[in-house]
Design an enzyme around this catalytic site. Structure first.
Site, PDB file in Angstrom:
ATOM      1  N   ASN A 270       0.910  -1.585  -0.191  1.00  0.00           N
ATOM      2  CA  ASN A 270       0.028  -0.022   0.327  1.00  0.00           C
ATOM      3  C   ASN A 270       0.695   1.593  -0.507  1.00  0.00           C
ATOM      4  O   ASN A 270       1.433   1.381   0.967  1.00  0.00           O
ATOM      5  CB  ASN A 270      -1.086  -0.086   1.138  1.00  0.00           C
ATOM      6  CG  ASN A 270      -1.464   1.425   1.822  1.00  0.00           C
ATOM      7  OD1 ASN A 270      -1.769   2.143   0.411  1.00  0.00           O
ATOM      8  ND2 ASN A 270      -2.122   1.597   2.578  1.00  0.00           N
ATOM      9  N   TRP A 271       1.156   1.468  -1.181  1.00  0.00           N
ATOM     10  CA  TRP A 271       1.804   3.342  -1.069  1.00  0.00           C
ATOM     11  C   TRP A 271       1.471   4.451  -0.607  1.00  0.00           C
ATOM     12  O   TRP A 271       2.434   5.255  -0.394  1.00  0.00           O
ATOM     13  CB  TRP A 271       1.882   3.075  -3.117  1.00  0.00           C
ATOM     14  CG  TRP A 271       2.852   2.127  -3.477  1.00  0.00           C
ATOM     15  CD1 TRP A 271       3.332   0.896  -3.159  1.00  0.00           C
ATOM     16  CD2 TRP A 271       3.555   2.389  -4.944  1.00  0.00           C
ATOM     17  NE1 TRP A 271       4.421   0.129  -3.627  1.00  0.00           N
ATOM     18  CE2 TRP A 271       3.806   1.163  -5.286  1.00  0.00           C
ATOM     19  CE3 TRP A 271       3.624   3.056  -5.838  1.00  0.00           C
ATOM     20  CZ2 TRP A 271       4.826   0.771  -6.522  1.00  0.00           C
ATOM     21  CZ3 TRP A 271       3.676   2.759  -7.380  1.00  0.00           C
ATOM     22  CH2 TRP A 271       4.368   1.790  -6.936  1.00  0.00           C
ATOM     23  N   LYS A 272       0.367   4.426  -0.090  1.00  0.00           N
ATOM     24  CA  LYS A 272      -1.044   5.085   0.085  1.00  0.00           C
ATOM     25  C   LYS A 272      -0.204   6.387  -0.642  1.00  0.00           C
ATOM     26  O   LYS A 272      -0.354   6.637  -1.718  1.00  0.00           O
ATOM     27  CB  LYS A 272       0.606   5.646   2.187  1.00  0.00           C
ATOM     28  CG  LYS A 272       0.260   4.454   2.277  1.00  0.00           C
ATOM     29  CD  LYS A 272       0.066   4.707   4.339  1.00  0.00           C
ATOM     30  CE  LYS A 272      -0.523   3.321   4.541  1.00  0.00           C
ATOM     31  NZ  LYS A 272       0.077   3.666   6.471  1.00  0.00           N
TER      32      LYS A 272
ATOM     33  N   HIS B 101      -9.682   1.349   4.968  1.00  0.00           N
ATOM     34  CA  HIS B 101      -8.462   0.947   5.646  1.00  0.00           C
ATOM     35  C   HIS B 101      -8.846   2.629   6.498  1.00  0.00           C
ATOM     36  O   HIS B 101      -9.222   3.417   6.875  1.00  0.00           O
ATOM     37  CB  HIS B 101      -7.338   1.671   4.626  1.00  0.00           C
ATOM     38  CG  HIS B 101      -5.770   2.050   5.393  1.00  0.00           C
ATOM     39  ND1 HIS B 101      -5.430   2.668   6.835  1.00  0.00           N
ATOM     40  CD2 HIS B 101      -5.527   0.583   4.924  1.00  0.00           C
ATOM     41  CE1 HIS B 101      -4.294   2.123   6.898  1.00  0.00           C
ATOM     42  NE2 HIS B 101      -3.447   1.265   5.974  1.00  0.00           N
TER      43      HIS B 101
ATOM     44  N   GLU C  25      -6.997   4.168   7.768  1.00  0.00           N
ATOM     45  CA  GLU C  25      -6.660   6.065   7.735  1.00  0.00           C
ATOM     46  C   GLU C  25      -7.866   6.808   6.814  1.00  0.00           C
ATOM     47  O   GLU C  25      -8.523   8.225   7.022  1.00  0.00           O
ATOM     48  CB  GLU C  25      -5.206   6.235   6.460  1.00  0.00           C
ATOM     49  CG  GLU C  25      -4.196   5.704   7.281  1.00  0.00           C
ATOM     50  CD  GLU C  25      -2.902   5.232   6.904  1.00  0.00           C
ATOM     51  OE1 GLU C  25      -3.109   5.647   5.555  1.00  0.00           O
ATOM     52  OE2 GLU C  25      -2.152   5.526   7.951  1.00  0.00           O
TER      53      GLU C  25
ATOM     54  N   GLU D 239      -5.402  -5.232  10.513  1.00  0.00           N
ATOM     55  CA  GLU D 239      -4.392  -4.220  10.833  1.00  0.00           C
ATOM     56  C   GLU D 239      -4.604  -3.212  12.390  1.00  0.00           C
ATOM     57  O   GLU D 239      -5.966  -2.687  11.998  1.00  0.00           O
ATOM     58  CB  GLU D 239      -5.008  -3.234   9.705  1.00  0.00           C
ATOM     59  CG  GLU D 239      -4.554  -3.413   8.300  1.00  0.00           C
ATOM     60  CD  GLU D 239      -3.948  -2.264   7.622  1.00  0.00           C
ATOM     61  OE1 GLU D 239      -2.427  -3.006   6.973  1.00  0.00           O
ATOM     62  OE2 GLU D 239      -3.995  -1.646   7.250  1.00  0.00           O
TER      63      GLU D 239
ATOM     64  N   GLY E  56       2.098   1.971  10.844  1.00  0.00           N
ATOM     65  CA  GLY E  56       3.028   3.554  11.216  1.00  0.00           C
ATOM     66  C   GLY E  56       4.039   3.747  12.059  1.00  0.00           C
ATOM     67  O   GLY E  56       4.477   4.394  12.564  1.00  0.00           O
TER      68      GLY E  56
ATOM     69  N   SER F 179       3.382  -2.255  10.243  1.00  0.00           N
ATOM     70  CA  SER F 179       4.662  -2.038  10.952  1.00  0.00           C
ATOM     71  C   SER F 179       5.537  -3.195  10.178  1.00  0.00           C
ATOM     72  O   SER F 179       6.075  -3.905  11.199  1.00  0.00           O
ATOM     73  CB  SER F 179       4.591  -1.510  12.325  1.00  0.00           C
ATOM     74  OG  SER F 179       4.728  -0.623  12.624  1.00  0.00           O
TER      75      SER F 179
ATOM     76  N   GLY G 289       2.550  -1.091   4.455  1.00  0.00           N
ATOM     77  CA  GLY G 289       2.456  -0.072   4.201  1.00  0.00           C
ATOM     78  C   GLY G 289       4.022   0.840   3.847  1.00  0.00           C
ATOM     79  O   GLY G 289       4.547   0.296   2.483  1.00  0.00           O
TER      80      GLY G 289
HETATM   81  P1  PGA Z   1       2.619   0.229   7.680  1.00  0.00           P
HETATM   82  O1  PGA Z   1       0.799   0.927   7.068  1.00  0.00           O
HETATM   83  O2  PGA Z   1       3.022  -0.854   7.532  1.00  0.00           O
HETATM   84  O3  PGA Z   1       3.282   1.194   7.036  1.00  0.00           O
HETATM   85  O4  PGA Z   1       2.703   0.328   9.000  1.00  0.00           O
HETATM   86  C1  PGA Z   1       0.227  -0.388   7.015  1.00  0.00           C
HETATM   87  C2  PGA Z   1      -1.422  -0.317   6.376  1.00  0.00           C
HETATM   88  O5  PGA Z   1      -1.528   0.803   6.538  1.00  0.00           O
HETATM   89  O6  PGA Z   1      -1.709  -0.593   5.488  1.00  0.00           O
END
Ligand code: PGA
Length: 248
Positions: free
Chosen positions: A11-13, A99, A101, A169, A175, A210, A231
């Protein structure tokens, strides 16, 4: 029952411009081409702006493409939104939905997410539906309750189980560099599978939060973990590939 195939999703966000996104996509496609046969599935979900260029760059490669979100309607007067059918049109196989976020920053409710899941499945996409507890819910021992509730309410009535992947998640692990213990990941994955009923046996349940090249091996060693949603570590080609290679 047949072993579930593993799945690694990046997931490149909101990272990546045209040049860097293409470099990363091509690098991964090259690494995959050198590994035959590929005994797991691997996908990247770039920002919407890079969907088409990345799609073109990886055409013919087993590297799969996904989106990070979609609208619940097929088309309409929705300024700034992109429909599932539009992503499917560009070569996407997957879409991440729910997600944390998006749940938090965009106030997405389970109800809205279930509409998006329905729309995406109708457009032929496989939906990666994210569920996970917050730190507060975890410390008050509400994890199981929260996960079951999110799952029940985020899936549409006509959910197509063959087009479903569930990503566990934990919000506090995203993160943050923090992670649940493997036995806790295992137990939540079992909860998810049980909540999906008999058909749940075939559904890939993946872990996200993470994940790094250092910890991916021990996570993926667990038989309840069918893959990972990565991520920040996914925007580095070597790092992401090192994680993917732990799928054996
Ligand atoms: P992260 O994000 O690997 O940076 O913790 C995971 C995600 O948001 O899918």
């Amino acid at each position: 029952m047949a072993k579930r195939r593993r799945l690694v999703v990046g997931n490149w966000k909101m990272y990546g411009r045209l040049t860097s996104g293409l470099v990363l996509a091509r690098e991964l496609a090259d690494k995959i081409a050198a590994k035959k046969p590929l005994n797991f599935d691997i996908a990247v979900c770039p920002p919407a702006t890079l969907t088409w260029p990345v799609s073109e760059a990886i055409m013919g490669s087993p590297l799969l493409l996904g989106a990070q979100d979609c609208h619940h309607a097929t088309h309409g007067a929705y300024t700034g939104d992109v429909s599932a059918a539009m992503f499917a049109d560009l070569g996407c196989r997957y879409v991440i939905l729910g997600h944390s976020e998006r749940r938090l920053a965009h106030q997405e409710t389970n109800e809205l997410i279930s509409k998006k899941v329905a729309a995406a499945q109708l457009a032929g996409l496989t939906t990666i539906v994210c569920v996970g507890e917050t730190e507060e819910q975890r410390t008050s021992a509400k994890t199981v309750e929260v996960i079951e509730q999110q799952l029940r309410a985020s899936l549409p009535e006509k959910n197509q189980i063959a087009q479903l992947v569930v990503a566990y998640e934990p919000v506090w692990a995203i993160g943050s560099g923090q992670q649940p213990e493997i036995k806790d990941i295992e137990s939540v994955h079992q909860t998810i599978r049980k909540a999906l009923g008999a058909a749940g046996e075939a559904v890939q349940v993946i872990y996200g939060g993470s994940v790094t090249p250092q910890n991916a091996g021990s996570i993926l060693e667990n038989q309840e973990v069918d893959g990972v949603l990565v991520g920040s570590a996914s925007i580095n080609g070597d790092g992401f590939w090192a994680i993917a290679e732990k799928c054996r």
